[in-house]
Design a protein around this motif. Structure first.
Motif, short mmCIF file in Angstrom:
data_model
loop_
_atom_site.label_atom_id
_atom_site.label_comp_id
_atom_site.label_asym_id
_atom_site.label_seq_id
_atom_site.Cartn_x
_atom_site.Cartn_y
_atom_site.Cartn_z
N LEU A 95 99.87 28.33 28.90
CA LEU A 95 100.47 27.31 29.75
C LEU A 95 100.03 27.48 31.21
O LEU A 95 99.76 26.48 31.91
N ARG A 96 100.01 28.76 31.66
CA ARG A 96 99.58 28.97 33.03
C ARG A 96 98.13 28.45 33.22
O ARG A 96 97.78 27.81 34.24
N THR A 97 97.29 28.78 32.26
CA THR A 97 95.88 28.33 32.35
C THR A 97 95.82 26.81 32.35
O THR A 97 95.05 26.19 33.14
N LEU A 98 96.65 26.21 31.47
CA LEU A 98 96.66 24.75 31.40
C LEU A 98 97.18 24.16 32.70
O LEU A 98 96.63 23.13 33.21
N LEU A 99 98.23 24.81 33.28
CA LEU A 99 98.76 24.32 34.55
C LEU A 99 97.71 24.41 35.66
O LEU A 99 97.60 23.51 36.52
N GLU A 100 97.04 25.54 35.65
CA GLU A 100 95.98 25.67 36.67
C GLU A 100 94.93 24.58 36.52
O GLU A 100 94.46 24.00 37.51
N LEU A 101 94.56 24.30 35.25
CA LEU A 101 93.58 23.23 35.02
C LEU A 101 94.14 21.89 35.47
O LEU A 101 93.43 21.06 36.11
N LEU A 102 95.45 21.68 35.11
CA LEU A 102 96.08 20.42 35.51
C LEU A 102 96.14 20.31 37.04
O LEU A 102 95.91 19.20 37.62
N ASP A 103 96.48 21.46 37.69
CA ASP A 103 96.51 21.42 39.17
C ASP A 103 95.14 21.04 39.73
O ASP A 103 95.02 20.26 40.69
N GLY A 104 94.10 21.66 39.13
CA GLY A 104 92.74 21.35 39.62
C GLY A 104 92.40 19.91 39.36
O GLY A 104 91.80 19.23 40.22
N LYS A 105 92.76 19.38 38.18
CA LYS A 105 92.45 17.98 37.87
C LYS A 105 93.24 17.05 38.77
O LYS A 105 92.73 16.01 39.23
N ILE A 106 94.55 17.45 38.99
CA ILE A 106 95.37 16.60 39.87
C ILE A 106 94.78 16.59 41.28
O ILE A 106 94.74 15.54 41.95
N PHE A 107 94.35 17.75 41.75
CA PHE A 107 93.73 17.80 43.09
C PHE A 107 92.47 16.95 43.12
O PHE A 107 92.23 16.20 44.10
N GLU A 108 91.68 17.02 42.07
CA GLU A 108 90.45 16.20 42.04
C GLU A 108 90.81 14.74 42.01
O GLU A 108 90.15 13.90 42.71
N LEU A 109 91.84 14.39 41.20
CA LEU A 109 92.26 12.99 41.14
C LEU A 109 92.77 12.53 42.51
O LEU A 109 92.55 11.37 42.91
N THR A 110 93.50 13.44 43.17
CA THR A 110 94.02 13.06 44.50
C THR A 110 92.87 12.81 45.47
O THR A 110 92.87 11.82 46.25
N GLU A 111 91.90 13.67 45.43
CA GLU A 111 90.72 13.45 46.30
C GLU A 111 90.02 12.17 45.93
O GLU A 111 89.55 11.41 46.82
N LEU A 112 89.92 11.93 44.58
CA LEU A 112 89.23 10.70 44.15
C LEU A 112 90.02 9.49 44.62
O LEU A 112 89.43 8.47 45.06
#
Length: 358
Positions: A329-346
């Motif tokens: 879950l932590r790994t998935l959260l980290e991935l989700l955080d990274g994807k959310i950050f990328e989406l936010t930048e996008l």
């Protein structure tokens, strides 16, 4: 009727030690039946006791015997014919007194029987008086003389007719007229006389034999009297030791009382031990029951321990799985955080592009 028992009781039988003449020797291991017997044919009283098939007492009661009570439950008498002293131990004083009464009663009866036999012997041995000729009932009928008229010889009283009683000539003529009948009658009378002769001879022989037997009995009684005189002398010599014997007897009685007291104490201890043993048996049964329950409990405990070990193992596995799941879950959260950050930048980038395009 022969010899029949007339009184019976039970007692422990003893005989005096023939070597020491002081100590008692038991002749029965337990109490046996002791009986008075009476022989009506011989007019004799006897004391008889059997231990199984063995006769341990066979004592003929005589007038000079004496039954002595030496204690409350013990009595004794001397039998010179058997050359011993008998002792009887009874269970109660009443039985001893009853036996002593019977002894005195039958001793008196033996004395009376002895006196009667002596009177008969004197009458049988006394000179007889010849019966006068006038006592004959008839010249043809013999008269049997009584036993008292026997004078101790083989002579028989003359029963032939006296010459003075000779019949008259007329009677003689009548007798000779019936001579065949008279001959038979005389023959019958002669046979009767012979029979009476034989009976008298047998009675005379029997009385002679009885006289001899009575003389032997008289000699035996005299020997018995001499023995008793010697016994009295011995007892008088031993009378000086009576105080010592009494003191020893007192000590023995005290020792016996102490032993009886000790025996009662031991019996009480035995009863207590029996009760404790019964309680111990109950405790042992309870112990066995508790041991069985304990074994069952230990078995259940081992089963529960195995179940607990399995549960702990499963818990550890579940904890490991949960830890791995958390890590995932932590790994998935980290991935989700990274994807959310990328989406936010996008998004921000798209927003700027839209503004610039307008």
């Amino acid at each position: 009727m022969g010899e029949q028992p007339i009184y019976s009781t039970r007692a422990h039988v003893f005989q005096i030690d023939p070597n020491t003449k002081k100590n008692w020797l038991p002749t029965s291991k337990h109490a046996v039946t002791v009986s008075y017997f009476y022989d009506s044919t011989r007019n004799v009283y006897r004391i008889i006791s059997l231990d199984g098939t063995k006769a341990i007492i066979n004592s003929t009661i005589s007038p000079n015997m004496t039954f002595t009570k030496t204690s409350q439950k013990f009595g004794q008498w001397a039998d010179s014919r058997a050359n011993t002293v008998y002792g009887l131990g009874f269970s109660t004083e009443h039985h001893l007194s009853k036996f002593a009464e019977k002894f005195a009663e039958y001793k008196e009866a033996a004395r009376l029987a002895k006196e009667k036999s002596q009177e008969k012997m004197e009458m049988a041995t006394s000179p007889s008086q010849e019966s006068p000729a006038g006592e004959l009932s008839s010249p043809l009928t013999p008269v049997t003389p009584p036993m008292e008229n026997i004078n101790g010889t083989d002579e028989i009283c003359d029963t032939t007719p006296n010459s003075d009683t000779r019949p008259e000539p007329a009677q003689n003529a009548l007798a000779f007229a019936h001579s065949p009948a008279m001959t038979k009658h005389w023959e019958a009378e002669l046979e009767a006389l012979k029979g009476n002769n034989a009976k008298l001879t047998a009675a005379l022989l029997e009385s002679t034999a009885n006289v001899k037997q009575w003389k032997q009995q008289l000699a035996a009684y005299q020997e018995e009297a001499e023995r008793l005189h010697k016994r009295v002398t011995e007892l008088e010599c031993q009378s000086n030791q009576t105080p010592v014997i009494k003191s020893q007897k007192t000590e023995l009685n005290q020792t016996i009382e102490e032993l009886e007291t000790t025996l009662r104490d031991k019996e009480e201890e035995m009863e207590k031990l029996k009760e404790e043993l019964e309680n111990m048996n109950d405790l042992m049964e309870q112990k066995d029951t508790l041991t069985q329950k304990l074994e069952e409990t230990e078995l259940r405990s081992r089963v529960l321990e195995e179940q607990l070990a399995g549960a702990e193992q499963r818990l550890e596995e579940n904890q490991e799985e949960q830890e791995n799941f958390r890590k995932s879950l932590r790994t998935l959260l980290e991935l989700l955080d990274g994807k959310i950050f990328e989406l936010t930048e996008l998004r921000d980038t798209l927003a700027r592009l839209i503004e610039e395009a307008s």
